[in-house]
Design a protein around this motif. Structure first.
Motif, PDB file in Angstrom:
ATOM      1  N   VAL A 853      -7.460  21.095   0.672  1.00  0.00           N
ATOM      2  CA  VAL A 853      -6.971  19.794   1.116  1.00  0.00           C
ATOM      3  C   VAL A 853      -7.744  18.703   0.395  1.00  0.00           C
ATOM      4  O   VAL A 853      -8.974  18.733   0.345  1.00  0.00           O
ATOM      5  N   MET A 854      -7.018  17.731  -0.172  1.00  0.00           N
ATOM      6  CA  MET A 854      -7.659  16.598  -0.838  1.00  0.00           C
ATOM      7  C   MET A 854      -7.058  15.316  -0.282  1.00  0.00           C
ATOM      8  O   MET A 854      -5.843  15.192  -0.160  1.00  0.00           O
ATOM      9  N   ARG A 855      -7.915  14.365   0.071  1.00  0.00           N
ATOM     10  CA  ARG A 855      -7.461  13.111   0.658  1.00  0.00           C
ATOM     11  C   ARG A 855      -7.819  11.948  -0.256  1.00  0.00           C
ATOM     12  O   ARG A 855      -8.944  11.835  -0.734  1.00  0.00           O
ATOM     13  N   GLY A 856      -6.845  11.037  -0.474  1.00  0.00           N
ATOM     14  CA  GLY A 856      -7.075   9.866  -1.298  1.00  0.00           C
ATOM     15  C   GLY A 856      -5.776   9.175  -1.622  1.00  0.00           C
ATOM     16  O   GLY A 856      -4.700   9.764  -1.478  1.00  0.00           O
ATOM     17  N   GLU A 857      -5.833   7.928  -2.057  1.00  0.00           N
ATOM     18  CA  GLU A 857      -4.628   7.164  -2.341  1.00  0.00           C
ATOM     19  C   GLU A 857      -4.224   7.201  -3.806  1.00  0.00           C
ATOM     20  O   GLU A 857      -3.249   6.595  -4.190  1.00  0.00           O
ATOM     21  N   VAL A 858      -4.993   7.866  -4.628  1.00  0.00           N
ATOM     22  CA  VAL A 858      -4.680   7.911  -6.045  1.00  0.00           C
ATOM     23  C   VAL A 858      -3.277   8.438  -6.292  1.00  0.00           C
ATOM     24  O   VAL A 858      -2.622   8.098  -7.263  1.00  0.00           O
ATOM     25  N   LEU A 859      -2.771   9.265  -5.391  1.00  0.00           N
ATOM     26  CA  LEU A 859      -1.488   9.921  -5.615  1.00  0.00           C
ATOM     27  C   LEU A 859      -0.291   9.050  -5.251  1.00  0.00           C
ATOM     28  O   LEU A 859       0.843   9.466  -5.418  1.00  0.00           O
ATOM     29  N   ALA A 860      -0.516   7.857  -4.734  1.00  0.00           N
ATOM     30  CA  ALA A 860       0.581   7.022  -4.255  1.00  0.00           C
ATOM     31  C   ALA A 860       1.609   6.783  -5.354  1.00  0.00           C
ATOM     32  O   ALA A 860       1.306   6.218  -6.392  1.00  0.00           O
ATOM     33  N   GLY A 861       2.839   7.222  -5.121  1.00  0.00           N
ATOM     34  CA  GLY A 861       3.928   6.975  -6.053  1.00  0.00           C
ATOM     35  C   GLY A 861       3.868   7.766  -7.336  1.00  0.00           C
ATOM     36  O   GLY A 861       4.674   7.548  -8.233  1.00  0.00           O
ATOM     37  N   ASN A 862       2.944   8.709  -7.460  1.00  0.00           N
ATOM     38  CA  ASN A 862       2.788   9.451  -8.713  1.00  0.00           C
ATOM     39  C   ASN A 862       3.396  10.834  -8.557  1.00  0.00           C
ATOM     40  O   ASN A 862       2.745  11.774  -8.122  1.00  0.00           O
ATOM     41  N   LYS A 863       4.645  10.963  -8.882  1.00  0.00           N
ATOM     42  CA  LYS A 863       5.348  12.229  -8.677  1.00  0.00           C
ATOM     43  C   LYS A 863       4.783  13.338  -9.563  1.00  0.00           C
ATOM     44  O   LYS A 863       4.702  14.493  -9.153  1.00  0.00           O
ATOM     45  N   GLY A 864       4.377  12.966 -10.789  1.00  0.00           N
ATOM     46  CA  GLY A 864       3.826  13.982 -11.688  1.00  0.00           C
ATOM     47  C   GLY A 864       2.538  14.577 -11.154  1.00  0.00           C
ATOM     48  O   GLY A 864       2.333  15.790 -11.198  1.00  0.00           O
ATOM     49  N   MET A 865       1.678  13.722 -10.585  1.00  0.00           N
ATOM     50  CA  MET A 865       0.412  14.209 -10.040  1.00  0.00           C
ATOM     51  C   MET A 865       0.645  15.028  -8.770  1.00  0.00           C
ATOM     52  O   MET A 865      -0.001  16.053  -8.537  1.00  0.00           O
ATOM     53  N   LEU A 866       1.584  14.576  -7.936  1.00  0.00           N
ATOM     54  CA  LEU A 866       1.907  15.335  -6.730  1.00  0.00           C
ATOM     55  C   LEU A 866       2.435  16.721  -7.083  1.00  0.00           C
ATOM     56  O   LEU A 866       2.064  17.723  -6.461  1.00  0.00           O
ATOM     57  N   LYS A 867       3.281  16.769  -8.091  1.00  0.00           N
ATOM     58  CA  LYS A 867       3.838  18.046  -8.529  1.00  0.00           C
ATOM     59  C   LYS A 867       2.731  18.965  -9.015  1.00  0.00           C
ATOM     60  O   LYS A 867       2.708  20.174  -8.710  1.00  0.00           O
ATOM     61  N   LEU A 868       1.780  18.399  -9.760  1.00  0.00           N
ATOM     62  CA  LEU A 868       0.656  19.195 -10.268  1.00  0.00           C
ATOM     63  C   LEU A 868      -0.186  19.739  -9.115  1.00  0.00           C
ATOM     64  O   LEU A 868      -0.570  20.913  -9.103  1.00  0.00           O
ATOM     65  N   MET A 869      -0.471  18.896  -8.128  1.00  0.00           N
ATOM     66  CA  MET A 869      -1.300  19.337  -7.003  1.00  0.00           C
ATOM     67  C   MET A 869      -0.622  20.459  -6.228  1.00  0.00           C
ATOM     68  O   MET A 869      -1.256  21.436  -5.849  1.00  0.00           O
ATOM     69  N   HIS A 870       0.678  20.315  -5.984  1.00  0.00           N
ATOM     70  CA  HIS A 870       1.393  21.374  -5.263  1.00  0.00           C
ATOM     71  C   HIS A 870       1.415  22.664  -6.077  1.00  0.00           C
ATOM     72  O   HIS A 870       1.304  23.763  -5.529  1.00  0.00           O
ATOM     73  N   LYS A 871       1.519  22.528  -7.377  1.00  0.00           N
ATOM     74  CA  LYS A 871       1.519  23.705  -8.246  1.00  0.00           C
ATOM     75  C   LYS A 871       0.182  24.424  -8.175  1.00  0.00           C
ATOM     76  O   LYS A 871       0.111  25.659  -8.221  1.00  0.00           O
ATOM     77  N   LEU A 872      -0.900  23.636  -8.051  1.00  0.00           N
ATOM     78  CA  LEU A 872      -2.241  24.225  -7.956  1.00  0.00           C
ATOM     79  C   LEU A 872      -2.547  24.735  -6.551  1.00  0.00           C
ATOM     80  O   LEU A 872      -3.600  25.335  -6.330  1.00  0.00           O
ATOM     81  N   GLY A 873      -1.655  24.485  -5.593  1.00  0.00           N
ATOM     82  CA  GLY A 873      -1.851  25.025  -4.252  1.00  0.00           C
ATOM     83  C   GLY A 873      -2.552  24.098  -3.286  1.00  0.00           C
ATOM     84  O   GLY A 873      -3.016  24.525  -2.229  1.00  0.00           O
ATOM     85  N   PHE A 874      -2.637  22.778  -3.611  1.00  0.00           N
ATOM     86  CA  PHE A 874      -3.321  21.848  -2.730  1.00  0.00           C
ATOM     87  C   PHE A 874      -2.377  21.246  -1.707  1.00  0.00           C
ATOM     88  O   PHE A 874      -1.206  20.976  -1.997  1.00  0.00           O
ATOM     89  N   LYS A 875      -2.904  21.013  -0.525  1.00  0.00           N
ATOM     90  CA  LYS A 875      -2.215  20.226   0.480  1.00  0.00           C
ATOM     91  C   LYS A 875      -2.690  18.786   0.324  1.00  0.00           C
ATOM     92  O   LYS A 875      -3.881  18.529   0.261  1.00  0.00           O
TER      93      LYS A 875
END
Length: 902
Positions: A853-875
């Motif tokens: 689990v990683m918490r932070g606002e860096v991901l706001a609106g960043n679909k590419g980063m969200l996709k990468l995190m889900h691919k790596l198995g992060f919630k």
């Protein structure tokens, strides 16, 4: 940061007492009565199988029958009922269980019941404290779940003890000294919740300003050290250790024979930045002084007195306690000569004569405080004719308020000086009935300062300064021996491993017969040394297996036959490969040293340094260090030894090449970090002189290890994660390096913050700071890589200087499953794919540590980063209240499409 996951245990709001009773003398009665008497503001639920009312409160037969939520269940019943109770707690949703019961480790049935209960607890996610515990107290919250019957005052110190009996004794002692506690935690057997997790909770506890630990043994050294280091960065930690006689260091080499487990524990505590004491009195005195923010910068003490007798006795005590008498500067001596009577002592201790007035005391003490060669001042007052104890005391109180160095005050006597002592107590000055007590406290403060300096050492990689090691070559040697069923490497093999890690060795070649020995001697040149070559013979001199200074062929053949003959006679069981032939190194100004590695059951590999040669066990001259090491730690080890005093210019001896000696210890540190197979090692002698160093003899003991080199689980302290260093290219073609932050990056980090815009600085740090404070700078650059990570992106500018473009970091929550992260990008480097590249590397580092689990606002609106995190198995958990990252989040979202193409 979300609440600590042990909050239901240490700060519960709803508590069930299983086994609560009205029966006099029972644990259930004592615990429940203490909870009622302590004015606990939460809800209490008595659980009793046979009674419907306990202490006037309605009771239920099972935890599952309680209507409200339950955070903590305190179990006081017989152990045989424990599995069923824990299962009921799990079904009720209870998060923590306190086992306020004794159990016998030697009783097989009780052990099986306890193991079954722990298995059930893990299934339901319940954390268990105990067994064999006094209980748990939070005096600041009126919470007392113990069977302790005496008063415990609220305060700002946390006490954590592994012994219920010792914990009770400490509480009784503290009450007599009016010392209060924020928490009192009896750990007991610590079969589940251990020191590391408890320390993590106390670090985040606002009620706790200092931590006292009683430790007998630890289960998880990595977690323990990591938590200790985190605690010691923010709060003073004082430790008392029991069981020093229980030596857990065993082995066959000199290094192991010279080391006791207590020595290793001391070394670990020093590296963690905490203070070790030996008695309960020292424990609380040190804690009070440290919590009052008394600090020293060294161990140089000045003594000011109006009685030469007490002054000389105090000076004798400095020698006993290992404190250095300060050498007053010529300027200070000149000043004192002008203002003091002619017959003053003209040195330290400063005898300012028996009739010293308050003004004379102040003048002398002020001069000492102003001397740069003084770290603290001890003032000894003796009531004599013409003296004024109270006025002198008042001047000392005023002087302490304006001084940056500590004053230690000892007013000798009783009735005559009682008013002065009351004044010192009200002013919270450090005062003592006897000077030796003050000196002991000063020594502890000096040790604490030294340990805090060790805490700040985060060894970086050797790469860049040194030729890289050939670890694979070393592993081939070790694996070959293990495959053959051998744990002891021969001298030749040991030296090959050392050479792979760039440690200079004396060339060693095997001769299986006299003719081969002659050929090798002729090739290398006489004189030579012959040594028996056998993996079964550790100490070659014990079997007459060494012949030195052989100058010709005839002597060589005779020596060869003699060595083999003696070895076969004295060790007929040993497998003899032959005889090794080495050049005879004659160095006129050489010092014989020893560098070793031993293995501690709790803390893993330990590096030793000291005097070498044949008298190594007699001299007992060695210092210990927990790897990884850096230059500061290496030099601290060298300076602790007696042999270290003669490594510089000494009589007719030129100084040794200290830099080369330092390099050897650094390479040994690198070797044990990278090779968990190494169990023990001796380099003895390691010869050092003005021309360098060379290992003349070496022996390594190995054993099969788990393949966990990525996380260095064989070590108590996580080394610098070199594997995370990587090259990358920005969208504009700029070559960059991504690497973990090192302590030496402090200036670069400061410059990075200065170059941020005011808006960026405000959004990141929630203030209008221009630069980081020294405390923040240390916090951001001196990392515990086991629980946090900071990755810097740098480039080499036109002037050849490294420039930081961005930094991404995460700090792990105490649960070791989640973290909070942040990203900073220099304003002028926005929009070049930096955020995507750097955060991808950070995600990889987080995954490597097992975070989900990683918490932070860096991901706001960043679909590419969200996709990468889900691919790596992060919630992904959003962090809406963290305004510090909104600007960076927008910048990252803007550049994501471009970066994603890379």
């Amino acid at each position: 940061m979300k609440p600590h996951y042990l909050t239901p245990l240490f700060s519960p709001r709803n508590v069930a007492v299983v086994g609560a009773s009205d029966k006099p003398g029972s644990i259930g009665q004592a615990v429940f009565s203490n909870l009622l008497a302590g004015n606990f503001q939460g809800k209490l639920y008595p659980v009793n199988l046979n009674h419907k009312v306990v202490a006037g409160m309605p009771a239920v037969q099972s935890v599952r029958l309680i209507e409200g939520a339950v955070d903590l269940a305190v179990v006081t019943t017989a152990l045989r009922a424990l599995p069923g109770i824990v299962k009921d707690c799990g079904k009720k949703g209870v998060k923590a269980v306190l086992l306020a019961k004794e159990f016998s480790d030697s009783d097989q049935l009780e052990r099986e019941i306890l193991n079954e209960s722990l298995s059930i607890a893990r299934h339901y996610g319940i954390r268990v404290l105990g067994p064999n515990v006094l209980g748990l107290m939070r005096p600041v919250a009126g919470f007392n779940a113990t069977n302790y019957s005496n008063r415990v005052r609220p305060g700002n110190l946390a006490l954590v003890s592994q012994s219920s009996a010792l914990c009770a004794a400490m509480l009784d002692w503290a009450d007599g000294k009016s010392i209060g506690f924020s928490s009192v935690i009896s750990v007991g057997e610590a079969l589940d919740v251990d020191f590391g997790e408890i320390l993590d909770f106390l670090v985040a506890d606002n009620f706790t300003q200092g931590i006292l630990l009683h430790v007998h043994h630890i289960h998880d050294a990595r977690r323990f050290m990591s938590a200790m280091r985190a605690a010691a960065r923010t709060k003073p930690v004082v430790v008392i250790k029991s069981g020093r006689f229980e030596d857990s260091v065993t082995g066959v080499t000199h290094s192991s024979n010279l080391v006791a487990s207590g020595d290793v524990f001391d070394s670990a505590l020093s590296r963690a930045g905490v203070l070790r004491v030996n008695t309960i009195a020292q424990l609380f005195t040190a804690a009070k002084v440290l919590a009052a923010n008394y600090r020293v910068q060294g161990r140089r003490l000045a003594i000011v007195t109006n009685g030469i007798g007490p002054g000389v006795l105090a000076a004798d005590s400095t020698y006993t306690y290992g404190v250095e008498l300060a050498q007053l500067s010529p300027a200070t001596i000149e000043l004192l000569d002008e203002v003091l009577p002619r017959n003053w002592s003209h040195g330290n201790p400063l005898d300012i004569i028996g009739d010293a007035s308050p003004a004379r005391f102040r003048t002398a003490v002020k001069a000492c405080l102003d001397d740069p060669g003084v770290d603290g001042v001890l003032v000894i007052f003796t009531p004599q004719s013409g003296t004024d104890h109270l006025t002198t005391a008042q001047l000392m109180v005023g002087l302490q308020r304006e001084a940056s160095k500590p004053l230690f005050l000892s007013w000798l006597g009783e009735a005559k000086v009682s008013e002065s002592r009351e004044l010192f107590s009200k002013a919270k000055c450090a005062h003592f009935s006897a000077p030796e007590f003050a000196i002991e406290v000063f020594r502890n403060l000096a040790n604490y300062h030294h340990n805090q300096q060790l805490l700040l050492q985060t060894p970086g990689p050797l790469g860049g300064r040194q030729e890289p090691a050939d670890a694979e070559r070393a592993r081939r040697v070790v694996n070959r021996a293990l495959k053959e069923g051998r744990n002891v490497l021969s001298e030749r093999e040991s030296k090959e491993v050392l050479a792979a890690f760039k440690i200079p060795v004396n060339p060693t070649h095997l001769a299986r017969n006299e003719d081969e020995a002659v050929q090798l001697a002729q090739k290398n040149g006489y004189p030579v040394v012959l040594k028996i070559d056998s993996p079964d013979i550790i100490y070659k001199s014990d079997v007459g297996g060494v012949e030195l200074n052989i100058a010709n062929e005839a002597s060589l053949r005779q020596a060869f036959a003699d060595i083999v003959g003696r070895a076969r006679t004295l060790r007929p069981d040993a497998h003899i490969e032959g005889v090794s032939v080495q050049p005879m190194r004659k160095r006129r100004f050489a010092r014989e040293l020893m560098v070793g590695v031993t293995h501690d059951t709790s803390f893993g590999p330990v590096i030793t340094f000291g005097a070498g040669g044949i008298a190594v066990e007699i001299m007992q001259d060695r210092a210990l260090g927990l790897p990884p090491l850096n230059s500061y730690l290496v030099n601290s080890m060298i300076d602790k030894t007696r042999i270290g005093k003669i490594l510089g210019a000494f009589k007719n001896l030129p100084p040794i090449d200290r830099q080369e000696l330092e390099a050897v210890l650094l390479h040994v540190s690198e070797m044990v970090c990278e090779m968990p197979e190494i169990r023990e090692m001796d380099i003895n002698p390691l010869v050092a002189d003005e021309r360098g160093v060379i290992a003349l003899d070496a022996r390594i003991i190995v054993e099969k290890a788990r393949p966990d080199r990525r996380n260095y689980r064989h070590m108590a302290i996580m080394p610098y994660p070199t594997r995370m260093v990587k090259n990358a290219k920005l969208t504009d073609g700029t070559d960059v390096i991504i690497r973990p932050v090192r302590p030496e990056d402090a200036d670069m980090q400061q410059q990075f913050v200065r170059n941020l815009s005011e808006e960026s600085r405000y959004n990141r740090y929630m203030s209008s700071i221009k630069q980081l404070s020294q405390t923040m700078l240390v916090r951001f650059t001196q990392l515990d890589y086991d629980r946090e990570m900071a990755l810097a992106m740098t480039r080499v500018d036109e002037a050849g200087k490294e420039e930081q473009l961005a930094v991404a970091r995460f700090i792990t929550d105490p649960d070791n499953e989640s973290c909070e992260f942040a990203l900073e990008v220099a304003d002028r480097w926005q929009g070049r794919g930096i955020g995507f590249i750097l955060m991808s590397a950070l995600f990889d580092a987080a995954r490597d540590q097992g975070l989900a689990v990683m918490r932070g606002e860096v991901l706001a609106g960043n679909k590419g980063m969200l996709k990468l995190m889900h691919k790596l198995g992060f919630k992904v958990e959003p962090h809406p209240e963290d305004r510090a990252l909104t600007i960076v989040a927008k910048a990252l979202a803007d550049e994501a499409p471009q970066a994603a193409g890379n």
